[in-house]
Design an enzyme around this catalytic site. Structure first.
Site, PDB file in Angstrom:
ATOM      1  N   ASP A  59      -4.141   0.607   9.667  1.00 32.41           N
ATOM      2  CA  ASP A  59      -5.181   1.586   9.997  1.00 32.41           C
ATOM      3  C   ASP A  59      -6.441   1.263   9.193  1.00 32.41           C
ATOM      4  OD1 ASP A  59      -4.594   2.341   7.436  1.00 32.41           O
ATOM      5  OD2 ASP A  59      -3.731   4.277   7.971  1.00 32.41           O
TER       6      ASP A  59
ATOM      7  N   ASP B  20      -1.114  -0.797   5.622  1.00 31.23           N
ATOM      8  CA  ASP B  20      -0.970  -0.129   6.909  1.00 31.23           C
ATOM      9  C   ASP B  20      -1.954  -0.710   7.913  1.00 31.23           C
ATOM     10  OD1 ASP B  20       0.991   1.571   6.080  1.00 31.23           O
ATOM     11  OD2 ASP B  20      -0.395   3.179   5.491  1.00 31.23           O
TER      12      ASP B  20
ATOM     13  N   ASP C 126      -7.817   2.668   6.555  1.00 30.64           N
ATOM     14  CA  ASP C 126      -7.619   2.614   5.109  1.00 30.64           C
ATOM     15  C   ASP C 126      -6.954   1.308   4.693  1.00 30.64           C
ATOM     16  OD1 ASP C 126      -8.817   4.880   4.324  1.00 30.64           O
ATOM     17  OD2 ASP C 126      -6.968   6.023   3.902  1.00 30.64           O
TER      18      ASP C 126
ATOM     19  N   GLU D 266       0.835  -1.208   0.000  1.00 30.86           N
ATOM     20  CA  GLU D 266       0.000   0.000   0.000  1.00 30.86           C
ATOM     21  C   GLU D 266       0.868   1.254   0.000  1.00 30.86           C
ATOM     22  OE1 GLU D 266      -2.357   0.365   3.527  1.00 30.86           O
ATOM     23  OE2 GLU D 266      -3.128   2.341   2.974  1.00 30.86           O
TER      24      GLU D 266
END
Ligand code: 0RA
Length: 646
Positions: free
Chosen positions: A511, A509, A513, A436
């Site tokens: 998180d 990641d 997203d 990503e």
């Protein structure tokens, strides 16, 4: 008291009754090779013991003689199963007049079937009706109570051996059977029954046997709880349950239950506005994971009836091609259950129904019910055909998009510009990291072992569409890059032998997203390259969450809990520098290599098909119109990074 002696398998034999010896011999094989009878001796086998006993009560329910089954996990780690059926016969058995039928049922292998008349035999998880005697054989202690003829009859067993003959121990009101057993832990590896696992299977049984109440009670200290399942709607309730997070296209599921010859056919179906198919099938209560004749009959009826109807209403024009099986499957949620006297199963896991006659039986029942429904509710009929036509159009568009990808391939076989390929050419030794973000992609390119590791950075949002379907997924540049890098092509012509990497790793990641991108990618692979998952070639890389530096030493931890534990263990005197990574991009190439890419030190998670199915469900929930589940999901997961593995 019975005098016990030991035979060579360690089974204690009761010495009463000469004919007894023969029957005792009958249970020896179960203790010798438990796996052959209950699948395994681990937790699955343990639960199988419960299902085996419950199946007998379900048989009685199927015969219309019982409507309540109560399963209790006792304080002493016993399980009891009580039903309000006719009670296992206790009279002397015609073929063995000196013995109670109950005793024969409990101590003879496969005896259950012989006494069940020509009813349907229920089965559990692929091992079909080995009988309660197998459970008895694998129990340190077992006790059966039968209420019949206003009397309470009882017999107890140790390791499958009767402690005494069947006795009347009191009066009784009503009829029924209660079996209580404590597994023999010299054979079973665990006696730790899991409430949730049992509840899940019992719920399924309740769906399959409408009108039967199934209650599960846990009396174990500190984990007291209970749950009751009762579904008046049978498979209709099941389909509603499966569609509960989706937007349905029909107000109510179509539901039919009909007996054809000796086969009882029950089917429920309801379309939603999604793009995948959810179809469950059962034969005699066994989940037929590989389908079989009942599923074939169902599919044939669906395709033919919808085509006939579409032609009749004119929604399907003369120039239009027929709707294909794929067109009518999109957005379909369905459940099929057949009950028949002599079910034949085939395949490695016995998950496929083989009885040929069932195909036409199911086909006729479904055709009739569906045609009637469409006639009677034309407004719903129109919506369903419209939906199928949309699927047909999408498939057409996808084919064109695919041709485009392929043509591009043919003209210009160059790999995506962003791909940093590896030098090794033997696919089984190569890995592809899907990373990503360009910045993390850059670190990964520098940090990797370029000999066997390739990097494809994924920029920004992969798919910024509310409703991802195959054709739209394929118009995404990122997805096109992935397909080109993998080399397999896509869709009907996918060729896994052209796969350029033996292993695929998703690196996103930690998180929201990142988890979104991971869900999208998992859904893409699940729907379009499922074999990569079933082959065990898809992995999730696990970057650390914190770096903890003590002096010159760097440590990496993967969760808050791990960080707290690590710091606590350091004690007072040390002064650690704690750094929380906000994203992969913050890691320098060496750190990324050391923590996430070096095969000797990294942790990677293999994606299972269950993970992918969960991702698919999450995806449909996230993409769906229902706002609340999506909001709840995002709130819950924004906080808790651990659960991002959807
Ligand atoms: C065969 C015949 C009859 C009852 C049963 C089987 C029976 C077995 C089990 C096992 C668990 N619960 C059960 N309930 C009933 C009785 C036939 C009759 O009474 O005429």
């Amino acid at each position: 008291m019975a005098i016990a002696e030991r035979n060579q398998t360690g089974v204690k034999k009761s010495a009463y009754g000469a004919s007894q010896i023969e029957i005792l011999e009958g249970l020896e094989p179960v203790r010798k090779r438990p796996g052959m009878y209950i699948g395994s001796t681990d937790i699955r086998g343990l639960h199988h013991l419960v299902y085996e006993v419950v199946d007998n009560s379900i048989d009685e329910a199927m015969a219309g003689e019982c409507d309540r089954i109560v399963i209790v996990i006792g304080k002493d780690n016993s399980v009891s199963v009580e039903d309000n059926g006719r009670g296992i016969p206790v009279e002397p058995h015609p073929k063995s007049p000196k013995q109670s039928t109950l005793e024969i049922v409990m101590t003879t292998l496969h005896a259950g079937g012989k006494f069940g008349g020509d009813g349907y035999k229920q089965g559990s998880s692929g091992l079909h009706g080995v009988g309660v005697s197998a459970v008895n054989a694998l129990s340190a202690h077992c006790r059966v109570e039968v209420k019949r003829g206003n009397k309470l009859h009882m017999q107890q067993y140790k390791l499958g051996v009767p402690v005494a003959p069947v006795r009347v121990i009191g009066p009784a009101i009503g009829t029924g059977t209660k079996t209580t057993f404590i597994p023999d832990l010299t054979i079973m590896e665990t006696g730790d029954f899991q409430f949730d696992t049992l509840a899940q299977r019992l719920r399924e049984m309740a769906y399959l046997n409408r009108g039967v109440t199934i209650k599960l009670v846990d009396e174990r200290e500190g984990q007291e709880q209970e749950t009751t399942f009762y579904f008046d709607g049978g498979l209709k309730s099941f389909v509603r349950h499966l569609n509960k997070n989706r937007n349905v296209v029909m107000a109510k599921p179509v539901h039919v239950e009909k007996k054809v010859d000796k086969t009882l056919v029950e089917v429920a179906l309801q379309y939603n506005d999604g793009y995948s198919e959810t179809l469950f099938s059962f034969a005699n209560g066994i989940n037929t994971v590989d389908g079989g004749s009942h599923v074939t009959g169902f599919r044939a009826a669906l395709t033919r009836t919808l085509n006939d109807y579409g032609r009749k209403t004119g929604q399907l024009k003369e120039a239009d091609a027929n709707l294909t099986g794929d067109d009518v499957r999109e957005g379909l949620t369905g459940a099929i259950s057949v009950k028949l006297p002599e079910a034949q199963f085939e395949g490695q896991t016995k998950g496929k129904l083989n009885n040929a006659e069932v195909r036409t039986q199911v086909e006729n029942v479904v055709t009739e019910a569906l045609a009637k429904y469409l006639e009677e509710t034309p407004s719903e009929g129109r919506k369903i055909i419209e939906k199928c036509l949309n699927s047909a159009r999408a498939r057409d568009a996808a084919r064109k998009a695919r041709d485009l990808v392929r043509r591009k391939d043919a003209l210009d076989s160059t790999l995506p510009g962003k791909l940093a390929d590896c030098s090794e050419r033997r696919a089984d030794r190569c890995e592809l990291y899907l990373v990503e973000g360009d910045s993390a992609g850059g670190s990964a390119k520098q940090g990797r072992d370029r000999h066997f590791q390739a990097i494809l950075p994924l920029r920004g949002k992969i798919l910024n569409v509310e409703r991802a379907r195959l054709d739209r997924m394929l118009t995404s540049e990122t997805i096109k890059d992935i397909i080109t890098a993998l080399g397999t092509g896509i869709g009907e012509t996918i060729d896994y032998s052209k796969l350029r990497y033996g292993r695929l790793l998703l690196m996103t990641d930690a998180d929201v997203d990142g988890s979104h991108i991971r869900t999208l990618l998992l859904t893409f692979f699940f729907r379009h390259m499922e074999k990569l998952i079933t082959n065990g070639q898809l992995y999730i890389a696990q970057p650390p969450l914190y770096r903890i530096q003590v002096g010159k030493q760097r440590h990496y931890v993967f969760s808050d809990a791990e960080k707290d534990e690590f710091i606590a263990r350091l004690g007072e005197s040390k002064n650690p520098a704690v750094n929380r990574y906000k994203g992969l991009g913050e890691m320098d190439p060496e750190e990324l290599w050391e923590t996430t890419m070096n095969p000797a030190t990294r942790t990677i998670l293999q994606v299972t098909i269950e993970d992918a199915i969960k991702a698919d469900e999450t995806f449909s929930m996230l993409m769906g119109d229902e706002v609340m589940p999506r909001k709840r999901f995002i709130e819950a997961h924004a906080k808790n990074v651990k659960n991002l593995d959807v």
